[in-house]
Scaffold this motif. Structure first.
Motif, PDB file in Angstrom:
ATOM      1  N   LEU A  95       0.817  -1.217   0.000  1.00  0.00           N
ATOM      2  CA  LEU A  95       0.000   0.000   0.000  1.00  0.00           C
ATOM      3  C   LEU A  95       0.850   1.266   0.000  1.00  0.00           C
ATOM      4  CD1 LEU A  95      -2.848  -1.090   2.439  1.00  0.00           C
ATOM      5  CD2 LEU A  95      -3.030  -0.699  -0.031  1.00  0.00           C
ATOM      6  N   VAL A  96       1.947   1.258   0.752  1.00  0.00           N
ATOM      7  CA  VAL A  96       2.833   2.434   0.795  1.00  0.00           C
ATOM      8  C   VAL A  96       3.465   2.677  -0.573  1.00  0.00           C
ATOM      9  CG1 VAL A  96       4.984   3.338   1.768  1.00  0.00           C
ATOM     10  CG2 VAL A  96       3.259   2.367   3.271  1.00  0.00           C
ATOM     11  N   VAL A  97       3.914   1.611  -1.224  1.00  0.00           N
ATOM     12  CA  VAL A  97       4.528   1.769  -2.548  1.00  0.00           C
ATOM     13  C   VAL A  97       3.499   2.284  -3.558  1.00  0.00           C
ATOM     14  CG1 VAL A  97       5.609   0.546  -4.477  1.00  0.00           C
ATOM     15  CG2 VAL A  97       6.357   0.087  -2.144  1.00  0.00           C
ATOM     16  N   ILE A  98       2.313   1.709  -3.558  1.00  0.00           N
ATOM     17  CA  ILE A  98       1.275   2.179  -4.485  1.00  0.00           C
ATOM     18  C   ILE A  98       0.933   3.641  -4.203  1.00  0.00           C
ATOM     19  CG2 ILE A  98      -1.156   1.945  -5.138  1.00  0.00           C
ATOM     20  CD1 ILE A  98      -0.785  -1.099  -4.861  1.00  0.00           C
ATOM     21  N   ALA A  99       0.761   3.978  -2.941  1.00  0.00           N
ATOM     22  CA  ALA A  99       0.445   5.363  -2.588  1.00  0.00           C
ATOM     23  C   ALA A  99       1.559   6.306  -3.046  1.00  0.00           C
ATOM     24  CB  ALA A  99       0.230   5.488  -1.078  1.00  0.00           C
ATOM     25  N   GLY A 100       2.802   5.870  -2.884  1.00  0.00           N
ATOM     26  CA  GLY A 100       3.917   6.697  -3.327  1.00  0.00           C
ATOM     27  C   GLY A 100       3.954   6.875  -4.833  1.00  0.00           C
ATOM     28  N   LEU A 101       3.583   5.854  -5.561  1.00  0.00           N
ATOM     29  CA  LEU A 101       3.632   5.927  -7.022  1.00  0.00           C
ATOM     30  C   LEU A 101       2.485   6.723  -7.633  1.00  0.00           C
ATOM     31  CD1 LEU A 101       4.810   2.322  -7.899  1.00  0.00           C
ATOM     32  CD2 LEU A 101       6.129   4.433  -8.044  1.00  0.00           C
ATOM     33  N   VAL A 102       1.344   6.748  -6.958  1.00  0.00           N
ATOM     34  CA  VAL A 102       0.212   7.494  -7.505  1.00  0.00           C
ATOM     35  C   VAL A 102       0.060   8.877  -6.864  1.00  0.00           C
ATOM     36  CG1 VAL A 102      -1.022   5.403  -8.157  1.00  0.00           C
ATOM     37  CG2 VAL A 102      -1.500   6.466  -5.947  1.00  0.00           C
ATOM     38  N   HIS A 103       0.925   9.199  -5.929  1.00  0.00           N
ATOM     39  CA  HIS A 103       0.883  10.523  -5.303  1.00  0.00           C
ATOM     40  C   HIS A 103       1.059  11.591  -6.385  1.00  0.00           C
ATOM     41  CE1 HIS A 103       2.181  13.958  -2.894  1.00  0.00           C
ATOM     42  NE2 HIS A 103       1.526  13.375  -1.908  1.00  0.00           N
ATOM     43  N   PRO A 104       0.330  12.696  -6.289  1.00  0.00           N
ATOM     44  CA  PRO A 104       0.427  13.742  -7.317  1.00  0.00           C
ATOM     45  C   PRO A 104       1.858  14.243  -7.567  1.00  0.00           C
ATOM     46  CG  PRO A 104      -1.471  14.153  -5.923  1.00  0.00           C
ATOM     47  CD  PRO A 104      -0.723  13.004  -5.313  1.00  0.00           C
ATOM     48  N   ALA A 105       2.662  14.358  -6.529  1.00  0.00           N
ATOM     49  CA  ALA A 105       4.045  14.818  -6.728  1.00  0.00           C
ATOM     50  C   ALA A 105       4.844  13.800  -7.540  1.00  0.00           C
ATOM     51  CB  ALA A 105       4.715  15.077  -5.380  1.00  0.00           C
ATOM     52  N   SER A 106       4.631  12.514  -7.285  1.00  0.00           N
ATOM     53  CA  SER A 106       5.323  11.470  -8.051  1.00  0.00           C
ATOM     54  C   SER A 106       4.867  11.485  -9.500  1.00  0.00           C
ATOM     55  CB  SER A 106       5.050  10.092  -7.453  1.00  0.00           C
ATOM     56  OG  SER A 106       5.557   9.996  -6.158  1.00  0.00           O
ATOM     57  N   THR A 107       3.572  11.615  -9.692  1.00  0.00           N
ATOM     58  CA  THR A 107       3.031  11.650 -11.050  1.00  0.00           C
ATOM     59  C   THR A 107       3.596  12.832 -11.827  1.00  0.00           C
ATOM     60  OG1 THR A 107       1.020  10.558 -10.300  1.00  0.00           O
ATOM     61  CG2 THR A 107       0.900  11.718 -12.392  1.00  0.00           C
ATOM     62  N   ARG A 108       3.642  14.004 -11.198  1.00  0.00           N
ATOM     63  CA  ARG A 108       4.207  15.183 -11.866  1.00  0.00           C
ATOM     64  C   ARG A 108       5.674  14.960 -12.215  1.00  0.00           C
ATOM     65  NH1 ARG A 108       1.069  17.891  -8.150  1.00  0.00           N
ATOM     66  NH2 ARG A 108       2.815  18.183  -6.715  1.00  0.00           N
ATOM     67  N   ALA A 109       6.438  14.415 -11.277  1.00  0.00           N
ATOM     68  CA  ALA A 109       7.867  14.194 -11.521  1.00  0.00           C
ATOM     69  C   ALA A 109       8.078  13.197 -12.653  1.00  0.00           C
ATOM     70  CB  ALA A 109       8.543  13.701 -10.247  1.00  0.00           C
ATOM     71  N   LEU A 110       7.318  12.117 -12.657  1.00  0.00           N
ATOM     72  CA  LEU A 110       7.475  11.104 -13.700  1.00  0.00           C
ATOM     73  C   LEU A 110       7.061  11.648 -15.065  1.00  0.00           C
ATOM     74  CD1 LEU A 110       6.203   7.997 -11.730  1.00  0.00           C
ATOM     75  CD2 LEU A 110       8.542   8.386 -12.516  1.00  0.00           C
ATOM     76  N   GLU A 111       6.000  12.417 -15.106  1.00  0.00           N
ATOM     77  CA  GLU A 111       5.552  12.983 -16.378  1.00  0.00           C
ATOM     78  C   GLU A 111       6.530  14.059 -16.877  1.00  0.00           C
ATOM     79  OE1 GLU A 111       1.535  14.232 -15.813  1.00  0.00           O
ATOM     80  OE2 GLU A 111       0.793  12.164 -15.763  1.00  0.00           O
ATOM     81  N   ALA A 112       7.056  14.886 -15.966  1.00  0.00           N
ATOM     82  CA  ALA A 112       8.020  15.918 -16.347  1.00  0.00           C
ATOM     83  C   ALA A 112       9.298  15.289 -16.888  1.00  0.00           C
ATOM     84  CB  ALA A 112       8.328  16.831 -15.157  1.00  0.00           C
ATOM     85  N   ALA A 113       9.760  14.212 -16.255  1.00  0.00           N
ATOM     86  CA  ALA A 113      10.984  13.543 -16.717  1.00  0.00           C
ATOM     87  C   ALA A 113      10.745  12.916 -18.079  1.00  0.00           C
ATOM     88  CB  ALA A 113      11.401  12.478 -15.712  1.00  0.00           C
ATOM     89  N   ASP A 114       9.540  12.389 -18.318  1.00  0.00           N
ATOM     90  CA  ASP A 114       9.227  11.776 -19.602  1.00  0.00           C
ATOM     91  C   ASP A 114       9.179  12.828 -20.714  1.00  0.00           C
ATOM     92  OD1 ASP A 114       8.622   9.400 -21.043  1.00  0.00           O
ATOM     93  OD2 ASP A 114       6.518  10.019 -21.145  1.00  0.00           O
ATOM     94  N   GLU A 115       8.633  14.007 -20.414  1.00  0.00           N
ATOM     95  CA  GLU A 115       8.568  15.076 -21.400  1.00  0.00           C
ATOM     96  C   GLU A 115       9.957  15.650 -21.709  1.00  0.00           C
ATOM     97  OE1 GLU A 115       5.809  17.870 -19.784  1.00  0.00           O
ATOM     98  OE2 GLU A 115       4.102  16.513 -20.047  1.00  0.00           O
TER      99      GLU A 115
END
Length: 117
Positions: A95-115
């Motif tokens: 649950l902690v790993v899933i929460a960390g991966l779907v957290h808005p800050a993680s999502t923004r960081a992953l999307e920014a790195a992809d762009e």
């Protein structure tokens, strides 16, 4: 946090693979060898995903979430008797790993790195 816990999970799978290898017996050689290969392969794949998450690579999120969902199912199945503590650890980590991966800050960081790539 998600990458670190994923690396810990990879290390646990590595330990399970080594333990299986150490306890190989001729009476169950095929099962022992295939189980060892599975655990070591899963450990390598999960370690690669943990490394990729640490490097903010978006592709690693899917496989790690899949592993966590499998882990939550395993935790559910182990929720009885003497395996309850192990079940609780598996569930909390998943649950902690899933929460960390779907957290808005993680999502923004992953999307920014992809762009940026």
């Amino acid at each position: 946090m998600a990458a670190a816990l994923t690396a810990v999970e990879a290390a646990a799978l590595l330990v399970l693979g080594v333990l299986e290898l150490v306890h190989l017996r001729s009476i169950r050689l095929t099962m022992g060898v295939t189980t060892t290969i599975f655990f070591l392969g899963a450990a390598a794949a999960l370690a690669w995903c943990a490394w990729a998450l640490r490097g903010v690579r978006r592709w690693a999120r899917g496989p790690v979430v899949m592993v966590q969902l499998i882990q939550l199912g395993l935790a559910w199945n182990l929720w009885a008797g003497s395996t309850k503590p192990a079940s609780a650890v598996l569930a909390v980590v998943g649950l902690v790993v899933i929460a960390g991966l779907v957290h808005p800050a993680s999502t923004r960081a992953l999307e920014a790195a992809d762009e940026a790539a």
